[in-house]
Write a protein that holds these residues in place. Structure first.
Motif, PDB file in Angstrom:
ATOM      1  N   SER C 223      -2.149   2.468  -0.807  1.00 56.01           N
ATOM      2  CA  SER C 223      -3.020   3.602  -1.133  1.00 56.01           C
ATOM      3  C   SER C 223      -4.492   3.361  -0.819  1.00 56.01           C
ATOM      4  O   SER C 223      -5.356   3.528  -1.671  1.00 56.01           O
ATOM      5  N   VAL C 224      -4.748   2.914   0.376  1.00 53.73           N
ATOM      6  CA  VAL C 224      -6.153   2.795   0.793  1.00 53.73           C
ATOM      7  C   VAL C 224      -6.312   3.376   2.193  1.00 53.73           C
ATOM      8  O   VAL C 224      -5.327   3.535   2.930  1.00 53.73           O
ATOM      9  N   ALA C 225      -7.543   3.676   2.531  1.00 53.94           N
ATOM     10  CA  ALA C 225      -7.859   4.135   3.891  1.00 53.94           C
ATOM     11  C   ALA C 225      -9.109   3.418   4.358  1.00 53.94           C
ATOM     12  O   ALA C 225      -9.963   3.050   3.544  1.00 53.94           O
ATOM     13  N   ARG C 226      -9.166   3.213   5.666  1.00 58.41           N
ATOM     14  CA  ARG C 226     -10.395   2.649   6.239  1.00 58.41           C
ATOM     15  C   ARG C 226     -11.033   3.738   7.089  1.00 58.41           C
ATOM     16  O   ARG C 226     -10.397   4.268   8.008  1.00 58.41           O
ATOM     17  N   LYS C 256     -10.146   3.802  -1.912  1.00 62.45           N
ATOM     18  CA  LYS C 256      -8.903   3.758  -2.694  1.00 62.45           C
ATOM     19  C   LYS C 256      -8.428   5.198  -2.896  1.00 62.45           C
ATOM     20  O   LYS C 256      -9.192   6.060  -3.353  1.00 62.45           O
ATOM     21  N   LEU C 257      -7.167   5.470  -2.523  1.00 56.87           N
ATOM     22  CA  LEU C 257      -6.672   6.846  -2.603  1.00 56.87           C
ATOM     23  C   LEU C 257      -6.279   7.192  -4.043  1.00 56.87           C
ATOM     24  O   LEU C 257      -6.000   6.310  -4.845  1.00 56.87           O
ATOM     25  N   GLN C 263      -3.629  10.902   0.271  1.00 59.92           N
ATOM     26  CA  GLN C 263      -3.920  10.965   1.719  1.00 59.92           C
ATOM     27  C   GLN C 263      -4.389  12.355   2.113  1.00 59.92           C
ATOM     28  O   GLN C 263      -5.414  12.515   2.778  1.00 59.92           O
ATOM     29  N   ALA C 264      -3.600  13.348   1.699  1.00 60.40           N
ATOM     30  CA  ALA C 264      -3.900  14.736   2.064  1.00 60.40           C
ATOM     31  C   ALA C 264      -5.260  15.150   1.497  1.00 60.40           C
ATOM     32  O   ALA C 264      -6.079  15.780   2.196  1.00 60.40           O
ATOM     33  N   VAL C 280     -17.272  11.476  11.536  1.00 62.34           N
ATOM     34  CA  VAL C 280     -16.204  10.532  11.178  1.00 62.34           C
ATOM     35  C   VAL C 280     -15.545  10.051  12.482  1.00 62.34           C
ATOM     36  O   VAL C 280     -15.060  10.858  13.274  1.00 62.34           O
ATOM     37  N   LEU C 281     -15.577   8.755  12.706  1.00 63.53           N
ATOM     38  CA  LEU C 281     -15.068   8.225  13.976  1.00 63.53           C
ATOM     39  C   LEU C 281     -13.573   7.893  13.910  1.00 63.53           C
ATOM     40  O   LEU C 281     -12.853   8.073  14.881  1.00 63.53           O
ATOM     41  N   SER C 282     -13.104   7.399  12.771  1.00 70.82           N
ATOM     42  CA  SER C 282     -11.670   7.128  12.647  1.00 70.82           C
ATOM     43  C   SER C 282     -11.269   7.013  11.189  1.00 70.82           C
ATOM     44  O   SER C 282     -12.097   6.678  10.336  1.00 70.82           O
ATOM     45  N   ILE C 283     -10.000   7.335  10.939  1.00 66.83           N
ATOM     46  CA  ILE C 283      -9.429   7.119   9.594  1.00 66.83           C
ATOM     47  C   ILE C 283      -8.107   6.367   9.810  1.00 66.83           C
ATOM     48  O   ILE C 283      -7.254   6.821  10.566  1.00 66.83           O
ATOM     49  N   ASP C 284      -7.987   5.203   9.194  1.00 68.88           N
ATOM     50  CA  ASP C 284      -6.775   4.387   9.376  1.00 68.88           C
ATOM     51  C   ASP C 284      -6.164   4.109   8.013  1.00 68.88           C
ATOM     52  O   ASP C 284      -6.806   3.534   7.133  1.00 68.88           O
ATOM     53  N   PHE C 285      -4.911   4.573   7.847  1.00 65.17           N
ATOM     54  CA  PHE C 285      -4.220   4.323   6.574  1.00 65.17           C
ATOM     55  C   PHE C 285      -3.334   3.077   6.663  1.00 65.17           C
ATOM     56  O   PHE C 285      -3.321   2.256   5.759  1.00 65.17           O
ATOM     57  N   ALA C 286      -2.588   2.987   7.800  1.00 65.09           N
ATOM     58  CA  ALA C 286      -1.591   1.916   7.915  1.00 65.09           C
ATOM     59  C   ALA C 286      -2.240   0.543   7.917  1.00 65.09           C
ATOM     60  O   ALA C 286      -1.909  -0.322   7.100  1.00 65.09           O
ATOM     61  N   GLY C 287      -3.160   0.347   8.863  1.00 63.93           N
ATOM     62  CA  GLY C 287      -3.807  -0.954   8.998  1.00 63.93           C
ATOM     63  C   GLY C 287      -4.510  -1.358   7.719  1.00 63.93           C
ATOM     64  O   GLY C 287      -4.362  -2.471   7.218  1.00 63.93           O
ATOM     65  N   ALA C 288      -5.243  -0.401   7.190  1.00 65.78           N
ATOM     66  CA  ALA C 288      -5.998  -0.688   5.971  1.00 65.78           C
ATOM     67  C   ALA C 288      -5.061  -1.019   4.814  1.00 65.78           C
ATOM     68  O   ALA C 288      -5.339  -1.911   4.013  1.00 65.78           O
TER      69      ALA C 288
END
Lengths: 247, 214, 298
Positions: C223-226, C256-257, C263-264, C280-288
């Motif tokens: 449950s985090v995003a970068r 922290k989501l 996410q939504a 906003v240049l990028s949002i990464d859920f998986a990697g983060a």
């Protein structure tokens, strides 16, 4: 596994051991030198011709086995090529046998065989007087080279380092040669005949040569080096099977 | 060069290398090759207390030695079996009182001639019999004795000369090699060419078998 | 789906170090499993044990129905690509692949296909050392493909490659998995790479498996995003105002989501912020997410 599988892995590894130009230069030198030695003097005995050609070749073969057999094996381990070999559907025991073949037995046969082949071509009528004796001498030199080669191979498996295994191999070669010289000297000076005979038996070509020259040789003296080779071979295979692990 | 060799099979590379080795050794043989005869003359002082020994040992060759002994009263010879390199050791075991050893090695004929002075005593011949059968020479013309014997790398010739009065014994040896022959230079060239052609054929066959796979 | 590889409670000890500690995992037919973990996590050791290259101190390994340490039949149909691919250098690639095909008993067509898949057509005359890092890796994959693989074990296959080669290699792995149905177990410490190709991940750290499951589920658990934005400090303030637990890492913001719909919710907020001029240049859920799992464990 079929023989074809073993043959092709053997082919790959032999190609590595015998890669140019190392083997080519070495064989050219030993073959030219060995055959030159028997053409500058009128050698009429096939036994003497074999001995003259193979004595210096054995030293060259030992160096080749130390560098390509032993240090080459250590490189195989360090670089990870051995991991590729081990991923083939081949058991560790047959792989150990293949490595002994490609790193010790085949190079010994080739390096020692090259000058003899030239001898047969150049001095055919002399060499064909007693081909069985030439084969006997060749076998003796082959066993002697294999003995060194198996010791070197064990050092490579144990140390896994090119420089360490190379140094250990050369040191072991000189130590063995020195012991084979010192024992008879001590034996003669102290009158201990057994010591003398053991020292002499450590160099099989001389024993076989003496027996062809009608000198008295005991059967255990002929069997000493081949027995050591057999024991070492089994030891190396068991070590590779039970103790050796990749990096 | 290495990259070319790298693409070749071990068998064809070895054939090429052996072909070159053959040419090299043939060239060396043409320039510095073996001699098929050798001669040697030596004069040795002998007397009632000093005998002379002459050893003809074929270290690498085999052939026929014709030895002429001049000035000796009695001449014997022994054919000693075994490696000539071990002869000195065998000789030492007789514990003879030896002096003035002179050796001449003719490497290109594969033979050595050694003249030795040794203390003469009634047991000398008996001691030498430990090395082999001692044969006395009875035929003599004008104080000259001739012995013709074969020698090889596993049997040497030992001649003993004695004299009842002070004087000299002269040995004249003619040694001719027998049973030696090698390829001539043109033959060597042909054999080398065949080996090169064989190497080429192997490479051609390899290309044919591997290439269609890819 | 049948199981190609099963590792049960495997332990491996090197002197005082426990390299692998009671690890279990399974690879099913046609599955692409990512083995993720930092350097020294025990991934390579586990893969070597799985192949029977290393002796295990405890546990069981069943590869193709056999114990690979005891029975070489286990490695039939198993291709391997190592981190530093090393094939013998004495033969041109053409000859080497030909010999390997004879070892594995693969056909001419299979050699051609392996070469075509890996794009090695122009490099067959070269020896292994004459190839670039990317081509070496491709040659190793071609070599692995000759084993008629049901499973390919790839240990950090992208680690020595430049970014373009990495992408190409991952695409190749993905294609082989989808089109040929080859199972893969791919280890890496580069999280985005694993999350790009793997459907299931096994996360290892300090010799143990710390998390395992579907990539999406694992990420959701974290449950985090970068987020990468043109002005990280400004975005940090806005997100904090919206009640997010935020921390700045260089030019990235780790967020922290909130709950199951986190996410939504975050994506909606970012869309709104974009509309008001925040870049906003990028949002990464998986990697983060995976990174967070490893961080938490560390």
């Amino acid at each position: 596994m079929s023989l074809r599988t073993y043959y092709n892995l053997l082919y790959i590894d032999v190609s590595d051991v015998l890669r140019p130009p190392g083997l080519d230069v070495l064989v050219l030198l030993v073959a030219s030198l060995g055959s030159a030695l028997v053409t500058i003097q009128p050698v009429t005995s096939p036994v003497v011709a074999s001995r003259i050609a193979l004595d210096p070749t054995l030293f060259a073969a030992a160096l080749f086995l130390a560098v390509r057999g032993s240090a080459g094996m250590a490189y195989l381990i360090q670089s990870g090529i051995i991991n590729t070999y081990l991923t083939y559907p081949i058991g560790k025991v047959p792989l150990a046998v293949l490595l002994a073949l490609s790193r010790v037995f085949i190079p010994s046969l080739l390096v020692l065989g090259a000058p003899l082949l030239i001898l047969f071509l150049l001095l055919g009528s002399v060499m064909l007087k007693a081909p069985e004796k030439v084969f006997g001498m060749y076998t003796a030199f082959f066993f002697q080279a294999s003995l060194y080669g198996l010791i070197f191979l064990f050092f490579a498996l144990r140390s896994r380092s090119q420089s360490t295994s190379g140094l250990l191999s050369v040191s072991a070669y000189f130590a063995y040669t020195a012991i084979a010289l010192i024992l008879p000297a001590i034996g003669r000076s102290t009158g201990n005949e057994t010591l003398t005979k053991v020292g002499e038996a450590m160099y099989l070509p001389e024993i076989i040569y003496s027996s062809y020259m009608r000198a008295s040789v005991e059967s255990w003296q002929i069997l000493l080096v081949p027995s050591l080779v057999t024991i070492l071979f089994i030891f190396v295979v068991i070590y590779f099977w039970r103790r050796f692990e990749v990096i | 060069m290495s990259s070319v060799l790298r693409r070749m099979s071990v068998a064809s590379r070895l054939l090429l290398v052996i072909a070159i080795g053959l040419l090299v050794s043939s060239a060396i043989a043409e320039l510095y090759g073996a001699k098929l005869s050798s001669e040697y003359t030596r004069t040795v002082k002998v007397g009632p207390r000093v005998a002379s020994l002459l050893v003809v040992a074929a270290i690498t060759s085999s052939g026929r030695a014709e030895v002429t002994v001049e000035g000796a009263d009695s001449v014997y010879y022994v054919k000693v079996a075994g490696d000539p390199f071990l002869l000195a050791q065998q000789f030492r075991s007789l514990r003879l009182n030896v002096s003035n050893v002179r050796s001449n090695v003719d490497l290109r004929a594969g033979v050595t001639f050694t003249a030795i002075q040794v203390e003469s005593n009634p047991f000398l011949v008996q001691a030498l019999s430990l090395l082999g059968n001692v044969i006395p020479i009875s035929e003599k013309k004008e104080n000259v004795t001739r012995i013709t014997e074969s020698v090889a790398s596993d049997s040497s010739l030992l001649i003993v000369s004695t004299k009842d009065s002070e004087g000299e014994v002269r040995y004249i040896i003619k040694y001719s090699v027998e049973g030696y022959s090698r390829l001539t230079a043109p033959e060597t060239f042909i054999v080398s060419a065949i080996m090169v052609a064989l190497a080429g054929a192997i490479e051609y066959y390899r290309r044919l078998t591997v290439k269609p796979f890819l | 789906m049948g199981v190609v590889l099963e590792v049960q409670e495997v332990t491996k000890v090197f002197g005082p170090t426990i390299a692998v500690d009671r690890v279990s995992l399974r690879v099913h037919e046609g599955e692409l499993v990512g083995l993720l973990g930092p350097n020294g996590a025990g991934k390579s050791t586990l893969l070597k044990i799985s192949l029977g290259l290393l002796r295990r101190d405890r546990g069981n390994v069943i590869l193709n129905g056999y114990d690979p340490y005891v029975d070489s039949r286990a490695r039939r149909g198993v291709g391997v690509v190592f981190e530093r691919p090393m094939l013998p250098d004495s033969l041109p690639i053409r000859d080497l692949l030909y010999r390997a095909s004879l070892i594995y008993g693969s056909s001419r067509e299979e050699i051609r296909r392996a070469v075509k898949y890996t794009g090695l057509e122009q490099h067959l005359h070269k020896t292994f050392s004459e190839l670039s890092a990317g081509l070496k890796q491709r040659a190793a994959i071609a070599h692995a493909l000759l084993s008629r693989p049901k499973l390919i074990v790839a240990d950090e296959p992208t680690s020595n490659l430049d970014p373009i080669e990495r992408v190409r290699l991952l695409e190749l792995i993905d294609m082989l998995n989808r089109d040929e149905g080859i199972s893969f177990i791919v280890s890496s410490h580069v999280i985005p790479e694993i999350s790009r190709v793997a459907r299931r991940v096994v996360v290892m750290n300090r010799g143990r498996v710390i998390m395992e499951g579907d990539v999406n589920e694992v990420v959701m658990k974290a449950s985090v995003a970068r987020i990468r934005a043109s002005d990280a400090r400004a975005l940090e303030k806005v997100l904090t105002l919206h009640g997010y637990d935020v921390r700045v890492e260089g030019i990235n913001i780790i967020v922290k989501l909130k709950g199951a719909e986190g996410q939504a919710e975050l994506l909606k907020l970012m869309a709104d912020l974009s509309a008001t001029g925040t870049k906003v240049l990028s949002i990464d859920f998986a990697g983060a997410g995976l990174e967070e799992i490893l961080r938490g464990e560390a």
